[in-house]
Design an enzyme around this catalytic site. Structure first.
Site, PDB file in Angstrom:
ATOM      1  N   TYR A   1     132.964  13.143  36.108  1.00  0.00           N
ATOM      2  CA  TYR A   1     131.967  12.181  35.768  1.00  0.00           C
ATOM      3  C   TYR A   1     132.545  10.527  35.958  1.00  0.00           C
ATOM      4  CZ  TYR A   1     128.348   9.842  32.530  1.00  0.00           C
ATOM      5  OH  TYR A   1     127.590   9.036  31.976  1.00  0.00           O
TER       6      TYR A   1
ATOM      7  N   LYS B   1     130.748   7.658  38.287  1.00  0.00           N
ATOM      8  CA  LYS B   1     129.975   6.419  37.642  1.00  0.00           C
ATOM      9  C   LYS B   1     130.923   5.208  38.261  1.00  0.00           C
ATOM     10  CE  LYS B   1     126.745   7.496  35.171  1.00  0.00           C
ATOM     11  NZ  LYS B   1     125.762   7.684  35.754  1.00  0.00           N
TER      12      LYS B   1
HETATM   13  N1  LIG Z   1     124.215   8.533  26.854  1.00  0.00           N
HETATM   14  C1  LIG Z   1     124.938   7.688  26.839  1.00  0.00           C
HETATM   15  O1  LIG Z   1     125.724   7.423  25.987  1.00  0.00           O
HETATM   16  C2  LIG Z   1     125.342   7.290  28.256  1.00  0.00           C
HETATM   17  C3  LIG Z   1     126.381   6.347  28.652  1.00  0.00           C
HETATM   18  C4  LIG Z   1     126.587   5.678  29.867  1.00  0.00           C
HETATM   19  C5  LIG Z   1     125.830   6.189  30.722  1.00  0.00           C
HETATM   20  N2  LIG Z   1     124.660   7.201  30.565  1.00  0.00           N
HETATM   21  C6  LIG Z   1     124.037   7.318  31.875  1.00  0.00           C
HETATM   22  O2  LIG Z   1     122.695   7.286  31.732  1.00  0.00           O
HETATM   23  C7  LIG Z   1     122.045   8.330  32.286  1.00  0.00           C
HETATM   24  C8  LIG Z   1     121.016   8.967  31.620  1.00  0.00           C
HETATM   25  O3  LIG Z   1     121.709   9.793  30.397  1.00  0.00           O
HETATM   26  P1  LIG Z   1     121.205  10.454  29.297  1.00  0.00           P
HETATM   27  O4  LIG Z   1     122.050  10.092  28.252  1.00  0.00           O
HETATM   28  O5  LIG Z   1     119.838  10.042  29.007  1.00  0.00           O
HETATM   29  O6  LIG Z   1     121.103  12.017  29.514  1.00  0.00           O
HETATM   30  P2  LIG Z   1     119.616  13.227  29.556  1.00  0.00           P
HETATM   31  O7  LIG Z   1     120.452  14.379  29.730  1.00  0.00           O
HETATM   32  O8  LIG Z   1     119.229  12.870  28.258  1.00  0.00           O
HETATM   33  O9  LIG Z   1     119.111  12.562  30.733  1.00  0.00           O
HETATM   34  C9  LIG Z   1     119.473  12.928  32.073  1.00  0.00           C
HETATM   35  C10 LIG Z   1     118.108  13.437  32.905  1.00  0.00           C
HETATM   36  O10 LIG Z   1     118.442  13.799  34.128  1.00  0.00           O
HETATM   37  C11 LIG Z   1     118.019  14.607  34.659  1.00  0.00           C
HETATM   38  N3  LIG Z   1     118.481  15.359  35.868  1.00  0.00           N
HETATM   39  C12 LIG Z   1     119.551  16.028  36.075  1.00  0.00           C
HETATM   40  N4  LIG Z   1     119.771  16.184  36.930  1.00  0.00           N
HETATM   41  C13 LIG Z   1     118.753  15.939  37.823  1.00  0.00           C
HETATM   42  C14 LIG Z   1     118.758  16.068  39.390  1.00  0.00           C
HETATM   43  N5  LIG Z   1     119.633  16.619  40.150  1.00  0.00           N
HETATM   44  N6  LIG Z   1     117.412  15.292  39.661  1.00  0.00           N
HETATM   45  C15 LIG Z   1     116.393  14.843  38.669  1.00  0.00           C
HETATM   46  N7  LIG Z   1     116.693  14.697  37.489  1.00  0.00           N
HETATM   47  C16 LIG Z   1     117.902  15.283  36.962  1.00  0.00           C
HETATM   48  C17 LIG Z   1     117.977  15.597  33.439  1.00  0.00           C
HETATM   49  O11 LIG Z   1     117.098  16.699  33.514  1.00  0.00           O
HETATM   50  C18 LIG Z   1     117.570  14.869  32.411  1.00  0.00           C
HETATM   51  O12 LIG Z   1     116.356  14.904  31.799  1.00  0.00           O
HETATM   52  C19 LIG Z   1     122.969   9.042  33.077  1.00  0.00           C
HETATM   53  O13 LIG Z   1     123.243   8.626  34.358  1.00  0.00           O
HETATM   54  C20 LIG Z   1     124.186   8.999  32.155  1.00  0.00           C
HETATM   55  O14 LIG Z   1     125.511   9.110  33.190  1.00  0.00           O
HETATM   56  C21 LIG Z   1     124.491   7.690  29.547  1.00  0.00           C
END
Ligand SMILES: NC(=O)c1ccc[n+]([C@@H]2O[C@H](COP(=O)([O-])OP(=O)(O)OC[C@H]3O[C@@H](n4cnc5c(N)ncnc54)[C@H](O)[C@@H]3O)[C@@H](O)[C@H]2O)c1
Length: 307
Positions: free
Chosen positions: A171, A175
């Site tokens: 990951y 990123k």
């Molecule tokens: N939550 C955090 O603290 C955090 C911090 C930094 C970055 N992020 C990034 O933010 C983004 C959202 O993460 P989140 O925490 O909301 O996670 P989440 O799991 O709630 O949401 C991610 C979504 O992506 C969808 N998904 C996964 N694979 C897919 C694919 N191949 N095609 C289409 N959709 C797909 C999933 O079904 C899910 O609904 C991600 O890129 C994550 O890396 C999150």
């Protein structure tokens, strides 16, 4: 709230849950028609589902416009069709928010090559495929009209990619690659008038709830707390709406961190200290000593070697 995105069409990948869901609601609240894309997988990328329909319903209940899409962002054919669909069904695509993601955390000695490949596939290949599909469309438009287009790509990086995080050698590099994609793509798309930026968001979502000791996540539209909550996954969404809007036409190639109430402009990999050797090639032993003393400040000057 003032509406920044009237008449625009926005695609938000992975917007069935968490941070993407919050972005979809925010962009729709600003008047954009939103394509709510989500494959409906588990946090680790297993299975499929129709959660995108639920988000479309929330947007419509609030008086907004949205359609759902269940494409896999890692699948070339599906992504090309998704972008074609935006043009055939909605007439345009102005904004792409690359947010879809999965995690498969393990220390490297326990991580399979499949865990590495799948995480890279969704984050890096997924962001690249949507970007390529829409860039091709925007370039055609720009060539046909002889003018710049309205185009916005907003990618999603993470502290794990920018600073590193134990258990995330898949990951984290994914990123970091997204930050690199943002910078390189911003240079390419500048010629046709489109901007490319990235946000580094935070918030308690089902993804971050996989970390030990975290409570269960609540979707952004289902939160009932009135008090400001620094773990609210929607806190980065105003940054996305601004970057997507005409207000941010001068902003490209940037990474903006949104964590809690703080929004920060990030800049990485710039030299913070430089040593030169008076026009000569460095000797490794001397370099180590000079770096220790003059750059890292870790050794007393009396221990300097090779002077
Ligand atoms: N939550 C955090 O603290 C955090 C911090 C930094 C970055 N992020 C990034 O933010 C983004 C959202 O993460 P989140 O925490 O909301 O996670 P989440 O799991 O709630 O949401 C991610 C979504 O992506 C969808 N998904 C996964 N694979 C897919 C694919 N191949 N095609 C289409 N959709 C797909 C999933 O079904 C899910 O609904 C991600 O890129 C994550 O890396 C999150």
């Amino acid at each position: 709230m003032g509406k920044l995105l009237e008449g625009k069409v926005a695609l938000v990948t992975g917007s069935g849950h968490g941070i993407g869901r919050a972005h979809a609601l925010e962009l729709a609240g600003h008047g954009a028609t939103v394509i709510v894309n989500d494959l409906g997988t588990s946090v680790s990328g297993e299975g499929t589902g129709k959660v995108a329909d639920e988000v479309v319903q929330v947007i419509e209940d609030r008086g907004g416009r949205a359609i759902s899409d269940f494409s896999d962002v890692g699948n070339e054919e599906q992504v090309d069709l998704l972008v074609e669909r935006a043009y055939s069904q909605l007439g345009r695509l102005d904004i792409v928010v690359n947010n879809a993601g999965i995690v498969r955390d393990r220390a490297i000695w326990n991580m399979s090559a499949e865990d590495f490949d799948l995480v890279m596939r969704v984050h890096v290949r997924g962001s690249w495929l949507t970007s390529r599909a829409v860039a091709r469309k925007w370039r055609e438009e720009s060539k046909a009209s002889g003018e710049k287009v309205y185009g916005r790509i907003i990618n999603t990086t993470s502290g794990a990619g920018l600073q590193g995080h134990f258990g995330q050698t898949n990951y984290g590099p994914a990123k970091a690659a997204i930050a690199g994609l943002t910078q390189t793509l911003s240079l390419e798309l500048a010629s046709i008038g489109a901007t490319v930026n990235a946000i580094s968001p935070g918030g308690l979502t089902r993804m971050s709830a996989t970390m030990p000791g975290r409570p269960a996540a609540v979707e952004p539209d289902q939160r009932t707390d009135d008090e400001f909550d620094p773990k609210d996954p929607s806190l980065g969404s105003p940054v996305v709406a601004w970057l997507a809007s005409p207000e941010a036409g001068h902003v490209s190639g940037q990474v903006i961190k949104a964590l809690g109430e703080n929004i920060s402009w990030l800049r990485g990999w710039t030299p913070i200290a430089t040593v030169s050797n008076n026009g000569k090639r460095w000797d490794a032993e001397k370099l180590g000593s000079v770096f220790a003393i003059d750059v890292f400040g870790t050794r007393a000057a009396g221990l300097r070697l090779g002077d």
